[in-house]
Design an enzyme around this catalytic site. Structure first.
Site, PDB file in Angstrom:
ATOM      1  N   HIS A 160       0.817  -1.220   0.000  1.00  0.00           N
ATOM      2  CA  HIS A 160       0.000   0.000   0.000  1.00  0.00           C
ATOM      3  C   HIS A 160       0.854   1.274   0.000  1.00  0.00           C
ATOM      4  CE1 HIS A 160      -3.640  -2.270   0.451  1.00  0.00           C
ATOM      5  NE2 HIS A 160      -3.263  -2.795   1.606  1.00  0.00           N
ATOM      6  N   ASP A 196      -2.401 -10.530  -2.437  1.00  0.00           N
ATOM      7  CA  ASP A 196      -2.967 -10.068  -1.166  1.00  0.00           C
ATOM      8  C   ASP A 196      -4.460  -9.761  -1.389  1.00  0.00           C
ATOM      9  OD1 ASP A 196      -1.910  -8.641   1.645  1.00  0.00           O
ATOM     10  OD2 ASP A 196      -3.688  -7.654   0.805  1.00  0.00           O
TER      11      ASP A 196
HETATM   12  N1  Q9C Z   1     -11.652  -2.491   9.762  1.00  0.00           N
HETATM   13  C1  Q9C Z   1      -2.398  -5.253   4.166  1.00  0.00           C
HETATM   14  O1  Q9C Z   1      -2.984  -6.316   4.103  1.00  0.00           O
HETATM   15  N2  Q9C Z   1      -7.961  -1.314   6.863  1.00  0.00           N
HETATM   16  N3  Q9C Z   1      -2.983  -4.134   4.588  1.00  0.00           N
HETATM   17  C2  Q9C Z   1      -8.454  -2.235   7.827  1.00  0.00           C
HETATM   18  C3  Q9C Z   1     -10.387  -2.916   9.200  1.00  0.00           C
HETATM   19  C4  Q9C Z   1      -6.617  -1.443   6.408  1.00  0.00           C
HETATM   20  C5  Q9C Z   1      -4.357  -4.114   4.984  1.00  0.00           C
HETATM   21  C6  Q9C Z   1      -9.774  -1.813   8.366  1.00  0.00           C
HETATM   22  C7  Q9C Z   1      -6.274  -2.749   5.763  1.00  0.00           C
HETATM   23  C8  Q9C Z   1      -4.866  -2.749   5.272  1.00  0.00           C
HETATM   24  C9  Q9C Z   1      -0.949  -5.183   3.807  1.00  0.00           C
HETATM   25 ZN    ZN Z   2      -4.034  -7.236   2.643  1.00  0.00          ZN
END
Ligand code: Q9C
Ligand code: ZN
Length: 342
Positions: A160, A196
């Site tokens: 990200h 992912d």
């Molecule tokens: N309510 C990766 O898998 N938002 N990042 C989560 C949960 C962020 C995930 C919200 C998710 C980022 C590397």
């Molecule tokens: Zn992820």
């Protein structure tokens, strides 16, 4: 297959994250890496080596030097501002606000260099993120030395993070840094396959105008899932990179059977592109019991994924990304690696 990992990566240990309107326990935690490391050992995937210390240059090949400097200096500035808890951004220069101001205040800087409020920055974040990038670089070097595959046990994750921003638990884009390194040290065409659960917005944006790094991503439909604002099927690259980005957004509830058509299409693109090497952004968050995700992979499906990727037949660098069901994370990850190794 060799695994690269360093204890320094454990030093980033966020306590909480902002999600669902509250402060919740962080899910991107050191035990993720420890669990994968344990399983790599117990299932004898291969030798485990520490990363080399790389100079800052391969980071600057992908990220803005001022952004890397911001990460490096952040904690001292945070302390100087009288703060001591981990940091969250909360104001961003969005539409109608000025993009061109070099602000002084640490809260302004946090907004300038981030995409969300869900990614805490702490005392050791830069140190750990740099070790994570060095882990990806070291594993990339194994490919240059002729290995057919390598596993970079990266954490914090990277996909990200973009040219000058962090977010989605990511600070330095490990897969992108490795891909650029492979280009800089002699390979001509690199493919990045991002499996992912979340769209790899940072990686896509970094290489959007380039034909020498193909970006393929299969992920939850961003209309319904983070990162919301990128990862749609009509994003296919621009300028010289037109046609060299492909996205397969899939509905919530996707299981292995409904995932495979997209995977087969992605593999067909790989066949046509004929990369000199493939970088797999390997998230395990498609798992049915992942606490923040909505796909329905079973643990066995990760073995199938590894087997399918082996058939692509190119030198492959696995770079760990997400996956938050810690108890199953080692099993799911090593299932991919073993499926690949055969
Ligand atoms: N309510 C990766 O898998 N938002 N990042 C989560 C949960 C962020 C995930 C919200 C998710 C980022 C590397
Ligand atoms: Zn992820």
């Amino acid at each position: 297959m060799k695994t690269v990992f360093s204890d320094t990566q454990l030093a980033h240990a966020p306590k909480q994250e902002i999600s669902d309107g509250e402060l919740k326990p962080a899910v991107e935690v050191p035990s993720r890496a420890e669990m994968v490391l344990e399983t790599v050992k117990s299932r004898k995937v291969g030798e485990i080596v520490s990363p080399d210390d790389f100079p800052i240059r391969p980071l600057h090949r992908v990220h803005a030097p001022d952004y890397v400097g911001f990460l490096e200096d952040f904690w001292d500035k945070w302390l100087a501002a009288g703060r001591s808890n981990e940091a969250f951004p909360f104001v961003w220069p969005i539409r109608s606000l000025r993009q061109d101001i070099d602000v002084n205040h640490i809260d302004g800087l946090l907004g300038r260099y981030s995409m969300d409020a869900g990614t805490p920055l702490g005392e050791n974040t830069f140190k750990a993120a740099r070790a994570s990038a060095d882990t990806a670089l070291t594993a990339a070097k194994f490919l240059l030395d002729g290995e057919q595959s390598a596993f970079a046990l990266c954490r914090p994750p990277g996909h990200h993070a973009g040219f000058d921003f962090f977010g989605g638990y990511c600070f330095l884009n490990n897969a992108a840094i490795a891909a650029q390194y492979l280009r800089d040290y002699g390979l001509h065409r690199i493919a990045i396959l991002d499996v992912d659960y979340h769209h790899g917005n940072g990686t896509q944006a970094l290489f959007y105008d380039r034909p020498d790094i193909l970006f393929l991503s299969i992920h939850a439909d961003p209309k319904d899932e983070y990162p919301y604002f990128l990862g749609y099927a009509d994003e296919t690259g621009e300028h010289a990179g037109t046609g060299f980005t492909r996205n397969w957004p899939l509905p919530l509830g996707t299981d292995w059977d409904s995932y495979t058509p997209a995977l087969e299409e992605a593999c067909r693109w790989l066949l046509v592109y004929k990369p000199d090497a493939m970088v797999v952004s390997l998230g395990m968050d498609c798992y049915e019991n992942d606490p923040i995700s909505g796909f329905r992979f079973k643990s066995e499906d990760f073995s199938r994924l590894g087997e399918r990727l082996k058939k692509v037949g190119v030198p492959t660098l696995f770079v760990m990304e997400g996956g938050y069901a810690v108890d199953a994370l080692g099993t799911n990850c090593v299932n991919v690696l073993e499926g690949f190794a055969g």
